[in-house]
Design a protein around this motif. Sequence first.
Motif, PDB file in Angstrom:
ATOM      1  N   SER A 109       9.586  -8.083   7.209  1.00 17.88           N
ATOM      2  CA  SER A 109       8.401  -6.738   8.178  1.00 17.88           C
ATOM      3  C   SER A 109       9.976  -6.558   9.727  1.00 17.88           C
ATOM      4  O   SER A 109       9.558  -5.462  10.069  1.00 17.88           O
ATOM      5  CB  SER A 109       7.754  -7.531   9.124  1.00 17.88           C
ATOM      6  OG  SER A 109       7.690  -8.566   9.150  1.00 17.88           O
TER       7      SER A 109
ATOM      8  N   PRO B 212      -5.018  -1.323   1.202  1.00 19.08           N
ATOM      9  CA  PRO B 212      -4.693  -2.548   1.396  1.00 19.08           C
ATOM     10  C   PRO B 212      -2.919  -2.298   1.954  1.00 19.08           C
ATOM     11  O   PRO B 212      -2.645  -1.760   1.544  1.00 19.08           O
ATOM     12  CB  PRO B 212      -4.976  -3.169   0.315  1.00 19.08           C
ATOM     13  CG  PRO B 212      -5.694  -2.483  -0.900  1.00 19.08           C
ATOM     14  CD  PRO B 212      -5.303  -0.866  -0.705  1.00 19.08           C
ATOM     15  N   ALA B 213      -2.302  -3.336   2.597  1.00 21.17           N
ATOM     16  CA  ALA B 213      -1.412  -3.852   3.096  1.00 21.17           C
ATOM     17  C   ALA B 213      -0.873  -5.086   2.164  1.00 21.17           C
ATOM     18  O   ALA B 213      -1.494  -5.372   0.625  1.00 21.17           O
ATOM     19  CB  ALA B 213      -1.469  -4.811   4.116  1.00 21.17           C
TER      20      ALA B 213
ATOM     21  N   PHE C 112       2.483  -0.233   2.426  1.00 15.25           N
ATOM     22  CA  PHE C 112       0.926  -0.372   1.806  1.00 15.25           C
ATOM     23  C   PHE C 112       0.744  -0.552   0.768  1.00 15.25           C
ATOM     24  O   PHE C 112       1.881   0.080   0.267  1.00 15.25           O
ATOM     25  CB  PHE C 112      -0.205   1.222   2.544  1.00 15.25           C
ATOM     26  CG  PHE C 112      -0.176   0.517   3.661  1.00 15.25           C
ATOM     27  CD1 PHE C 112      -1.238   0.204   4.451  1.00 15.25           C
ATOM     28  CD2 PHE C 112       0.190   1.606   4.597  1.00 15.25           C
ATOM     29  CE1 PHE C 112      -1.630  -0.031   5.868  1.00 15.25           C
ATOM     30  CE2 PHE C 112       0.247   2.014   6.357  1.00 15.25           C
ATOM     31  CZ  PHE C 112      -1.297   1.244   6.797  1.00 15.25           C
TER      32      PHE C 112
ATOM     33  N   THR D 262      -8.718  -2.070   5.247  1.00 11.57           N
ATOM     34  CA  THR D 262      -7.049  -2.503   4.923  1.00 11.57           C
ATOM     35  C   THR D 262      -7.609  -4.048   5.344  1.00 11.57           C
ATOM     36  O   THR D 262      -7.125  -4.206   6.172  1.00 11.57           O
ATOM     37  CB  THR D 262      -5.810  -2.024   6.207  1.00 11.57           C
ATOM     38  OG1 THR D 262      -5.786  -0.735   6.145  1.00 11.57           O
ATOM     39  CG2 THR D 262      -4.449  -2.348   5.858  1.00 11.57           C
TER      40      THR D 262
ATOM     41  N   ASN E 144      -6.193  -7.905   4.153  1.00 11.16           N
ATOM     42  CA  ASN E 144      -4.030  -7.915   4.292  1.00 11.16           C
ATOM     43  C   ASN E 144      -4.143  -9.362   4.214  1.00 11.16           C
ATOM     44  O   ASN E 144      -4.437 -10.251   4.750  1.00 11.16           O
ATOM     45  CB  ASN E 144      -3.322  -7.957   5.960  1.00 11.16           C
ATOM     46  CG  ASN E 144      -2.210  -8.204   6.370  1.00 11.16           C
ATOM     47  OD1 ASN E 144      -0.973  -8.730   5.521  1.00 11.16           O
ATOM     48  ND2 ASN E 144      -1.795  -8.073   7.426  1.00 11.16           N
ATOM     49  N   LYS E 145      -3.469  -9.871   3.529  1.00 12.13           N
ATOM     50  CA  LYS E 145      -3.649 -11.730   2.510  1.00 12.13           C
ATOM     51  C   LYS E 145      -2.263 -12.034   3.093  1.00 12.13           C
ATOM     52  O   LYS E 145      -2.272 -12.877   2.812  1.00 12.13           O
ATOM     53  CB  LYS E 145      -3.452 -11.120   0.943  1.00 12.13           C
ATOM     54  CG  LYS E 145      -5.175 -10.493   0.507  1.00 12.13           C
ATOM     55  CD  LYS E 145      -5.414 -10.753  -0.830  1.00 12.13           C
ATOM     56  CE  LYS E 145      -5.951  -9.681  -1.444  1.00 12.13           C
ATOM     57  NZ  LYS E 145      -5.740 -10.319  -3.145  1.00 12.13           N
ATOM     58  N   SER E 146      -1.793 -11.047   4.046  1.00 14.08           N
ATOM     59  CA  SER E 146      -0.181 -11.568   3.934  1.00 14.08           C
ATOM     60  C   SER E 146      -0.130 -12.746   5.916  1.00 14.08           C
ATOM     61  O   SER E 146      -1.705 -12.398   5.802  1.00 14.08           O
ATOM     62  CB  SER E 146       0.940 -10.866   3.981  1.00 14.08           C
ATOM     63  OG  SER E 146       0.932 -10.086   5.111  1.00 14.08           O
TER      64      SER E 146
ATOM     65  N   HIS F 120      -0.785  -6.611  10.260  1.00 12.51           N
ATOM     66  CA  HIS F 120      -0.779  -5.712   9.863  1.00 12.51           C
ATOM     67  C   HIS F 120      -2.078  -4.729  10.220  1.00 12.51           C
ATOM     68  O   HIS F 120      -3.322  -5.601  10.849  1.00 12.51           O
ATOM     69  CB  HIS F 120      -1.260  -5.394   8.442  1.00 12.51           C
ATOM     70  CG  HIS F 120       0.766  -5.406   8.000  1.00 12.51           C
ATOM     71  ND1 HIS F 120       2.004  -4.805   8.897  1.00 12.51           N
ATOM     72  CD2 HIS F 120       0.722  -5.911   6.239  1.00 12.51           C
ATOM     73  CE1 HIS F 120       2.664  -5.177   7.910  1.00 12.51           C
ATOM     74  NE2 HIS F 120       2.090  -6.274   7.189  1.00 12.51           N
ATOM     75  N   ASN F 121      -2.134  -3.315  10.278  1.00 14.53           N
ATOM     76  CA  ASN F 121      -3.463  -3.101  10.787  1.00 14.53           C
ATOM     77  C   ASN F 121      -3.232  -1.308   9.655  1.00 14.53           C
ATOM     78  O   ASN F 121      -2.017  -1.192   9.114  1.00 14.53           O
ATOM     79  CB  ASN F 121      -3.594  -2.713  12.990  1.00 14.53           C
ATOM     80  CG  ASN F 121      -3.130  -1.819  12.991  1.00 14.53           C
ATOM     81  OD1 ASN F 121      -2.273  -1.315  12.750  1.00 14.53           O
ATOM     82  ND2 ASN F 121      -3.843  -1.530  14.460  1.00 14.53           N
TER      83      ASN F 121
ATOM     84  N   LYS G 262      -4.101 -10.782   9.517  1.00 14.37           N
ATOM     85  CA  LYS G 262      -3.237 -11.808   8.996  1.00 14.37           C
ATOM     86  C   LYS G 262      -4.514 -12.316   8.038  1.00 14.37           C
ATOM     87  O   LYS G 262      -5.534 -12.694   8.697  1.00 14.37           O
ATOM     88  CB  LYS G 262      -1.983 -11.932   9.031  1.00 14.37           C
ATOM     89  CG  LYS G 262      -2.692 -13.131  10.536  1.00 14.37           C
ATOM     90  CD  LYS G 262      -1.282 -13.100  10.965  1.00 14.37           C
ATOM     91  CE  LYS G 262      -1.410 -14.538  12.301  1.00 14.37           C
ATOM     92  NZ  LYS G 262       0.174 -15.034  12.872  1.00 14.37           N
TER      93      LYS G 262
ATOM     94  N   CYS H 142       0.462   1.784  10.292  1.00 12.93           N
ATOM     95  CA  CYS H 142       0.218   0.401  11.140  1.00 12.93           C
ATOM     96  C   CYS H 142       0.511   0.995  12.267  1.00 12.93           C
ATOM     97  O   CYS H 142       1.824   1.081  12.008  1.00 12.93           O
ATOM     98  CB  CYS H 142       1.010  -0.568   9.999  1.00 12.93           C
ATOM     99  SG  CYS H 142       0.772  -2.159  11.053  1.00 12.93           S
TER     100      CYS H 142
END
Length: 259
Positions: free
Chosen positions: A57, A172-173, A181, A197, A199-201, A205-206, A222, A242
């Motif tokens: 990122s 989703p992210a 995405f 959105t 975000n499983k990571s 993010h947004n 997150k 994002c």
Amino acid sequence: MLGGLRPNRYDSAPMGRARVVVAATAALLVGLSGCQVKSSSENVVAGKTKFVAKCGSCHSLKRAGTTGVTGPNLDEAFQRARSDGFGQSTFQGVVYRQILHPARTAQTDPATGKPGAEMPAGLYTGEDARDVAAYVAGAVGKAGKDTGQLAAVGAKKSTAVAKAQGGKLTIPADPSGTTAFTVASATAPPGKLQIDTPNKSSVDHNIALEGNGVSEKGPVVKDGGVSKISADVKPGQYTFYCSVDGHREAGMVGKLTVK
């Protein structure tokens, strides 16, 4: 991100960034040429996965498919050193040391006057750090693409289209943690629209939306959080993205068509 290679915040001055990063990297390589990680147990597939999850990122690395812009472009940073004859074990030592002991002083971007971001401490340690260092050392500044098992992991560019249902749109992210995405574009009918959105990571993010008088930004989340916004949308084109610093510029952006 590799803080020791990051001289400043340079989104607005890419040419100056490249020159400064290359110079900084050359100095590091000379100073740390004896710092080599010697081990036959590194798992470069795991290293690539971990690099994408927490480093991509901020950093651009072509073979990993990452496009981060708030940290040095690693291909640019190491390309000159590779052509000058520095070996992979030296690269690995440099990267490993920067992961364990990142620079703790953020320098100021001369273009904006704003302080740069520091590399977070403790992103990886032990074998995880060695795996990441081994993968990056073998990938930076190299033409071509990863092959074999390495080709199966890493950031992937999506071409999927999300479609709103019942006034709700889910974008989703990417769960890998990269600046992307899982869809490239979206469609929705006019009217009240909620965009979620997930975000499983572990990377912030947004979701944000702009266009046709709309300007909405959801909360940064997150680790399984969901960023949400709502807006009244009219027929036309909108941009979803994002809004975390540098993520839109790195490619975390798409088009919403309302019709």
